[in-house]
Structure formats: structure tokens, C-alpha cells
Design a protein around this motif. Structure first.
Motif, PDB file in Angstrom:
ATOM      1  N   THR A   1       0.984   5.626   3.512  1.00  0.00           N
ATOM      2  CA  THR A   1       2.117   5.356   2.607  1.00  0.00           C
ATOM      3  C   THR A   1       2.062   3.918   2.081  1.00  0.00           C
TER       4      THR A   1
ATOM      5  N   LEU B   1       4.710   5.844  -5.415  1.00  0.00           N
ATOM      6  CA  LEU B   1       6.058   6.304  -5.063  1.00  0.00           C
ATOM      7  C   LEU B   1       6.992   5.827  -6.172  1.00  0.00           C
TER       8      LEU B   1
ATOM      9  N   TYR C   1       9.307  -0.217   1.786  1.00  0.00           N
ATOM     10  CA  TYR C   1       9.370   0.452   0.471  1.00  0.00           C
ATOM     11  C   TYR C   1      10.554  -0.138  -0.313  1.00  0.00           C
TER      12      TYR C   1
ATOM     13  N   HIS D   1       2.973  12.221  -0.177  1.00  0.00           N
ATOM     14  CA  HIS D   1       2.361  12.348  -1.495  1.00  0.00           C
ATOM     15  C   HIS D   1       1.183  13.308  -1.344  1.00  0.00           C
TER      16      HIS D   1
END
Ligand SMILES: [Zn+2]
Ligand SMILES: [Zn+2]
Length: 327
Positions: free
Chosen positions: A40, A49, A112, A253
């Protein structure tokens, strides 16, 4: 403090010197000991993302010590904590009210939306941290906080399965193998075709069978957990799984899933994804980790080599889990 920062999509991380964050309210300030490197993090770096708020410090598998705490923090200074992906939820929506805070639309995630653990210090809301047993070593515990946790949740969602196929044998799969074997389940490992090293690794860990994802399973499986971000593995796994079995996609993803005949889904086979984690998953899994039987295989990098670690992961040159270690 030193921090490694994603400044714009598709670029290597940049080292910055920043002031240490301050812990207010329910926050804690954590001196980072180790931070796992996750696929990620590559998606954050590369802008895969939605709405990454650059600049952002990646990292959501953090082990460290609380060095200061806000007045309302449920965790005091001196505790050893783990930080995972889930950083904040609204607490009010239908999902939050029904034990599905992992699906909260307003959720914020470490590395994130909230600066993560690719740094010497990190601020986190203590209500989303996990107090860790002092005896758990930092570097081998870090990968448990995402790879381990997502694997654990995926395994749970596979239901009552005895013969489990793992597709993509990296960080998550090698930890889930240990959890599954501990529970008396059998593991069948599917790697990239010709990846003898990963297949050998899977067998060493106790997999019943290991082979390429272009090979059929050696017998019907009860469930398939897909960790590789490769959509074509979904119809492949459907062919390997028995009637009533589940395909669980563990990645955040994945490339598009090619079409397949309805007959392959027929027979009450289920395809589902796993999204994030709940705090309860974290508490349950870290309690399991405290039993001490999990031994992730790790490759460590000093914090200053964050870009090299990400490149190695991207190139498939990491066996097990990559972990950044802070001096
Ligand atoms: Zn919510
Ligand atoms: Zn992760």
C-alpha cells in the motif's frame, strides 16, 4: 526529527527534517522503533489511491514507545504500542454503529491521510493504537500490524475452511500460513509462475503444496485468499475452489478482473474483498501474537534506506516482509 515524505505521485520519497509533532487530546507521540513496508505504501507513493493529501509520510505498521501523551489519551507515557492502518473513524455512521468501522466513509488511515511511521516520531490517536507486550521484538512485530492483520481478517472471512489456497506469497501470505497451520488448516501456495524461491519458502514454512499460479490446485480447495494485486487470479481461483467456497481478495488495489463463465461462480461460490480492519481485529490478532508462535521472516533496512526498501518490494526482491528500523 527525520521523516521520509511522499511529495508528489510517482516520485521517490524525500528526506525532511521536521519538528516533532505534539500530542494533544487523545493523541500520543510515539518514538518509532520499526515500521513495516507494505505494498500500500507503493500505492500511496504512486498516487494509485484516491486523493492522497501530499505531502504525506507513509507507514502503517509501526512499533514504538509512547514518549508523550495528551490529557485524554487512554495510553500513558512509557507503553509500547503498535499502530496499524486504521487511524480514525466517525463513530456515528451506520457502519461504525454496527461493528464495521473498517467501512466508515469518513475513516482516516495512517500513512495515507495521517502522517505515518517512515519517521523517527509519529503522532497517533491512542484510541486506535494497540498496547503491545514488552517482549515482542519491534522488527518482527511490525509486519503483523498490516500484513498479519489483513491476512488474519481474510482468513476469518474465508469461514470454516480446511484447505486454503494463498495466491501471491509475500508478506501477508507467509504470516497467514503460520496462523492457518497453528489452527490446523492446510496451506496451498500459488506464486508467480517459475518463482522457485517463493515456492521453496512456502514449503519451508509448512505449506502442503506450492506451485505457480498457472498450475491447477492439486485438489479442490475450500477457500482462496488472493494477496497479489492481479485481477486474473480471481477467475483462476474460482476454478480451484469447491462449491460453497470463498474467494477473498485481500489487497487494497487490484488490476481489472477478466470476465469468466457464470458456471465458474455457480454452486454458491463467493467472491468478496477485505477492506481495512476494525480495532477488534487488532486486539484479537495482537492477543494471538502475544502467544509467541508467529515468526515473520523479515529483511531490515535503516530508515534512511526507505526508497531502497520500496524499490525492492516493487521488484519482488523481498522474501517475507521488509521492515524499516530506526536507531
Ligand atoms: Zn463512521
Ligand atoms: Zn499495509
Amino acid at each position: 526529527m527525520k521523516a521520509w515524505v511522499c511529495t508528489s505521485p510517482g516520485q521517490d520519497l524525500v528526506e525532511e527534517t521536521r519538528p516533532r509533532p505534539t500530542a494533544n487530546g487523545t493523541d500520543v507521540l510515539i518514538r518509532v522503533e520499526a515500521c513495516g513496508v507494505c505494498r500500500t505504501d507503493l500505492h500511496v507513493r504512486d498516487g494509485e489511491l484516491p486523493d492522497v493529501p501530499y505531502p504525506i509520510v507513509p507507514g502503517h505498521q509501526v512499533v514504538g514507545k509512547v514518549v508523550s501523551a495528551g490529557a485524554d489519551s487512554p495510553i500513558p507515557v512509557g507503553e509500547r504500542v503498535g499502530v496499524a492502518w486504521l487511524g480514525w473513524t466517525c463513530g456515528e455512521c451506520t457502519y461504525c454503529a454496527n461493528d464495521q468501522e473498517n467501512l466508515c466513509d469518513a475513516a482516516r488511515f495512517h500513512g495515507y491521510h495521517i502522517d505515518g511511521g517512515y519517521a523517527e516520531y509519529m503522532r497517533a490517536d491512542a484510541r486506535y493504537c494497540f498496547v503491545l507486550d514488552e517482549r515482542l521484538p519491534a522488527a518482527t512485530t511490525a509486519p503483523l500490524l498490516c500484513a498479519g492483520l489483513i491476512g488474519f481478517r481474510s482468513l476469518r472471512l474465508a469461514g470454516d475452511a480446511r484447505r486454503i489456497g494463498l495466491y501471491g506469497f509475500g508478506s501477508a501470505a507467509h504470516i497467514v500460513t503460520q496462523v492457518a497451520l497453528h489452527a490446523g488448516q492446510e496451506v496451498y501456495a500459488f506464486t508467480s509462475p517459475g518463482d522457485d524461491q517463493a515456492q521453496r519458502f512456502a514449503r519451508e514454512l509448512g505449506a502442503t503444496w506450492a506451485g505457480g499460479s498457472d498450475e491447477p490446485a492439486p485438489g479442490e480447495l475450500d477457500a482462496a485468499l488472493i494477496f497479489a494485486p492481479v485481477g486474473s487470479l480471481v477467475p483462476k481461483a474460482l476454478k480451484d475452489v469447491r462449491k460453497g467456497g470463498s474467494i477473498v481478495c485481500g489487497g487494497i488495489h487490484m488490476s481489472d478482473i477478466p470476465s469468466f463463465p457464470y458456471a465458474d461462480l455457480w454452486g454458491e461460490r463467493v467472491i468478496r474483498s477485505v477492506a481495512n480492519l476494525t480495532r477488534q481485529d487488532g486486539h484479537d490478532f495482537m492477543a494471538l501474537a502475544a502467544e509467541g508462535f508467529l515468526a515473520p521472516q523479515i529483511t531490515t533496512y535503516p530508515l534512511g534506506d526507505a526508497n531502497r526498501a520500496l524499490h525492492d518490494l516493487q521488484d519482488g526482491n523481498v522474501t517475507g516482509s521488509a521492515v524499516l528500523v530506526v536507531d
